[in-house]
Enzyme design. Structure first.
Site, PDB file in Angstrom:
ATOM      1  N   CYS A 131      61.542  89.326  11.785  1.00 51.10           N
ATOM      2  CA  CYS A 131      61.871  90.259  10.706  1.00 51.10           C
ATOM      3  C   CYS A 131      62.108  89.518   9.384  1.00 51.10           C
ATOM      4  CB  CYS A 131      63.046  91.160  11.093  1.00 51.10           C
ATOM      5  SG  CYS A 131      63.052  92.709  10.128  1.00 51.10           S
ATOM      6  N   ASP A 200      72.101  92.670  11.664  1.00 52.75           N
ATOM      7  CA  ASP A 200      72.513  93.892  10.964  1.00 52.75           C
ATOM      8  C   ASP A 200      73.974  94.191  11.247  1.00 52.75           C
ATOM      9  OD1 ASP A 200      69.478  94.046  11.595  1.00 52.75           O
ATOM     10  OD2 ASP A 200      69.814  95.321   9.846  1.00 52.75           O
TER      11      ASP A 200
END
Ligand code: RI2
Length: 316
Positions: A131, A200
């Protein structure tokens, strides 16, 4: 025109976060804090209590935009706890000051964790990343500025393909980048010295919630003896997990995987979780602005940083 008392700028930011026009945990946090600032600046409130109520409403709207990255509620809480004063002007000024302080804090944390993370890298290292994480990029940028030579395997990161952003950033930093399909990552792990990914949210037990695919990557890395390092400033620590809550994993629209006509033609269900949870036993180190932590040491740091909080300021 504003909807209710929530200003257009806030609604636009919430929509951009939901659509991932604004994405990445730290970036979402900065933009959410800025949206509260816009609410305060643009408000037509005539009483301090009215402006505070508007800020809570704006925070609720922003909070609902995406569920997983805890940076979003952490940013909203930081600003709301400081938005105070006896007059509209005082609440407005304190909100603006809080958003400035918040941005400074995130930027400084990212710089500091870059220093810590760079200490963990060695000249000639080959990294695997997944990512697009600005916390990861800060580590690599710092290492490159110290003259370390680095290579990286960068996963495409289906379905949104954020790996393209990472590939560009790392190549611009002078890293020797090989772009690979997600499913090829296990093939290249034996050539890697370290997995370096962002987060996250980090739970109190050290579980790392990051882009879907991170868990399989970490398990595979452990099997092959490759270090798994997570770059996550303390803004990623989720204080609700201290009280037993688990991190909510976002499931995104099926259309990110199959267009609606094709899906109807196939007649299948689609599942599209955006994140997964990597258990602490597969994480070697968490790089934060205050240093390098084992997953086990997250809970005490989280307690010290956030304390116990039975409710959120936007729920009051
Ligand atoms: P920084 C991203 O999520 C990725 O999962 C990335 O690892 C994480 O945010 C952290 O990003 P998404 O918004 O805060 O692309 O390190 O779904 O920039």
């Amino acid at each position: 025109m504003a909807s209710g008392d929530v200003r257009d700028a806030v609604i636009a930011t919430a929509e951009d976060i939901a659509a991932m026009e604004v994405r990445g945990a730290a970036t979402i946090a900065r933009e959410a804090a800025d949206a509260l600032r816009r609410q305060a600046v643009d408000s037509e409130a005539t009483e301090a209590d009215q402006l505070r109520a508007e800020l809570r409403g704006a925070a609720r709207r922003l909070r609902a935009a995406r569920p997983t990255a805890v940076t979003l509620p952490n940013a909203l809480r930081f600003v709301l706890e400081r938005a105070s004063g006896p007059t509209v002007e005082a609440v407005r000024e304190s909100t603006v000051a809080a958003t400035d302080a918040f941005r400074d804090r995130v930027d400084r944390a990212q710089d500091e964790l870059g220093e810590v993370g760079a200490n963990r890298l060695a000249d000639g290292d080959t990294l695997v990343t997944h990512c697009h994480s600005t916390d990861v990029l800060s580590v690599v940028e710092r290492a490159r500025s110290r003259g370390l030579s680095l290579s990286a395997y960068v996963t495409e990161t289906r379905p949104r393909r954020q790996g393209r952003l990472t590939a560009r950033h790392l190549a611009d930093l002078g890293v020797d980048v090989t772009f690979i399909a997600d499913s090829a990552v296990h093939t290249f792990l034996p050539e890697a010295d370290r997995v370096l990914v962002g987060a996250d949210s980090v739970a109190a037990d050290g579980t790392v919630v990051n882009k879907v695919g991170t868990r399989g990557l970490a398990i595979s890395a452990r099997e092959q003896g490759v270090d798994v390092v997570v770059a996550a400033q303390t803004l990623k620590f989720d204080p609700a997990t201290l009280r037993g809550h688990t991190v909510d994993i976002e499931h995104r629209d099926a259309a990110e995987l199959l267009d609606p006509d094709e899906r109807a033609d196939l007649g299948v269900d689609v599942a599209n979780p955006a994140f997964d949870a990597t258990p602490p036993r597969y994480v070697d180190a968490i790089v934060a602005e205050e240093g390098l932590f084992s997953p086990e040491s997250v809970a005490p740091l989280m307690r010290e940083r956030y304390g116990s909080r039975p409710s959120e300021p936007w729920e009051e």
